[in-house]
Design a protein around this motif. Sequence first.
Motif, PDB file in Angstrom:
ATOM      1  N   LEU A 127       0.796  -1.237   0.000  1.00 31.40           N
ATOM      2  CA  LEU A 127       0.000   0.000   0.000  1.00 31.40           C
ATOM      3  C   LEU A 127       0.824   1.281   0.000  1.00 31.40           C
ATOM      4  N   ARG A 128       2.078   1.200   0.423  1.00 29.48           N
ATOM      5  CA  ARG A 128       2.970   2.366   0.481  1.00 29.48           C
ATOM      6  C   ARG A 128       2.348   3.557   1.215  1.00 29.48           C
ATOM      7  N   PRO A 129       1.940   3.375   2.462  1.00 31.25           N
ATOM      8  CA  PRO A 129       1.376   4.517   3.198  1.00 31.25           C
ATOM      9  C   PRO A 129       2.437   5.578   3.445  1.00 31.25           C
ATOM     10  N   ALA A 130       2.012   6.820   3.500  1.00 30.48           N
ATOM     11  CA  ALA A 130       2.949   7.915   3.775  1.00 30.48           C
ATOM     12  C   ALA A 130       3.462   7.830   5.206  1.00 30.48           C
ATOM     13  N   VAL A 131       2.572   7.424   6.124  1.00 28.29           N
ATOM     14  CA  VAL A 131       2.907   7.379   7.552  1.00 28.29           C
ATOM     15  C   VAL A 131       2.412   6.068   8.147  1.00 28.29           C
ATOM     16  N   ILE A 132       3.214   5.526   9.054  1.00 27.80           N
ATOM     17  CA  ILE A 132       2.812   4.335   9.808  1.00 27.80           C
ATOM     18  C   ILE A 132       2.779   4.711  11.281  1.00 27.80           C
ATOM     19  N   LEU A 133       1.649   4.469  11.921  1.00 28.21           N
ATOM     20  CA  LEU A 133       1.530   4.629  13.374  1.00 28.21           C
ATOM     21  C   LEU A 133       1.773   3.249  13.971  1.00 28.21           C
ATOM     22  N   LEU A 134       2.880   3.102  14.691  1.00 31.99           N
ATOM     23  CA  LEU A 134       3.316   1.806  15.200  1.00 31.99           C
ATOM     24  C   LEU A 134       3.344   1.814  16.720  1.00 31.99           C
ATOM     25  N   ASP A 135       2.472   1.019  17.321  1.00 29.30           N
ATOM     26  CA  ASP A 135       2.459   0.882  18.769  1.00 29.30           C
ATOM     27  C   ASP A 135       3.655   0.034  19.195  1.00 29.30           C
ATOM     28  N   ASP A 136       4.319   0.440  20.264  1.00 28.86           N
ATOM     29  CA  ASP A 136       5.527  -0.283  20.686  1.00 28.86           C
ATOM     30  C   ASP A 136       5.231  -1.613  21.367  1.00 28.86           C
ATOM     31  N   ARG A 137       3.956  -1.954  21.549  1.00 24.83           N
ATOM     32  CA  ARG A 137       3.602  -3.241  22.162  1.00 24.83           C
ATOM     33  C   ARG A 137       3.272  -4.309  21.126  1.00 24.83           C
ATOM     34  N   ILE A 138       3.465  -4.009  19.864  1.00 23.98           N
ATOM     35  CA  ILE A 138       3.117  -4.963  18.804  1.00 23.98           C
ATOM     36  C   ILE A 138       3.984  -6.220  18.949  1.00 23.98           C
ATOM     37  N   ALA A 139       3.353  -7.361  18.807  1.00 25.72           N
ATOM     38  CA  ALA A 139       4.076  -8.631  18.947  1.00 25.72           C
ATOM     39  C   ALA A 139       4.881  -8.904  17.681  1.00 25.72           C
ATOM     40  N   THR A 140       6.169  -9.056  17.864  1.00 26.39           N
ATOM     41  CA  THR A 140       7.071  -9.360  16.752  1.00 26.39           C
ATOM     42  C   THR A 140       8.358  -9.931  17.338  1.00 26.39           C
ATOM     43  N   PRO A 141       9.020 -10.837  16.608  1.00 28.94           N
ATOM     44  CA  PRO A 141      10.255 -11.415  17.147  1.00 28.94           C
ATOM     45  C   PRO A 141      11.344 -10.371  17.407  1.00 28.94           C
TER      46      PRO A 141
END
Length: 169
Positions: free
Chosen positions: A60-74
């Motif tokens: 989608l190539r969004p201009a901005v990403i709002l990323l919560d720091d609690r997102i589950a990821t390795p």
Amino acid sequence: MREQPRSDTGRDPKLVTALIVHPGRAEGAALRAVLDVGEQIRVVARTEDGGTATTLTQRLRPAVILLDDRIATPDYRELVRTLARQSRVIIMTAATECTTITALLRDPVRGCLVYGQFEAADLREAVRAVAAGLGWLSPVAVAAASWQLRGRRRPVATALTGTDTIGLR
């Protein structure tokens, strides 16, 4: 009547696209509702997963990403770096400790919003500013950044009173 100028992709150049990456469905939906007000920002997707965020960002190539720091990821830091290579990232956090916020700011992010430290209008303005190439920090993030830049020296008021005047230690 003159037609509104459009970008090469046929999109309105004034429209900012955003991706929300948040682990909570209700909170993510609330963020979307705040951003979808008006015609300047359009949320193109919302996800609760870091892997899906990477796929959506590529597609989608969004201009901005709002990323919560609690997102589950390795590997959270690698996720931030991967997303930041394709879009501008605003970290969202509940952390108010200087060391935690400065660690978040070391990643290639364009903004840091601290929950409880911004209003709906601030969120929309942060997304527009970051999309335009500027940075955006909640006041507590500004305090943390200056604390780091000053070499982690405690303010005189802290040394005298034993408490930090802005609630940080």
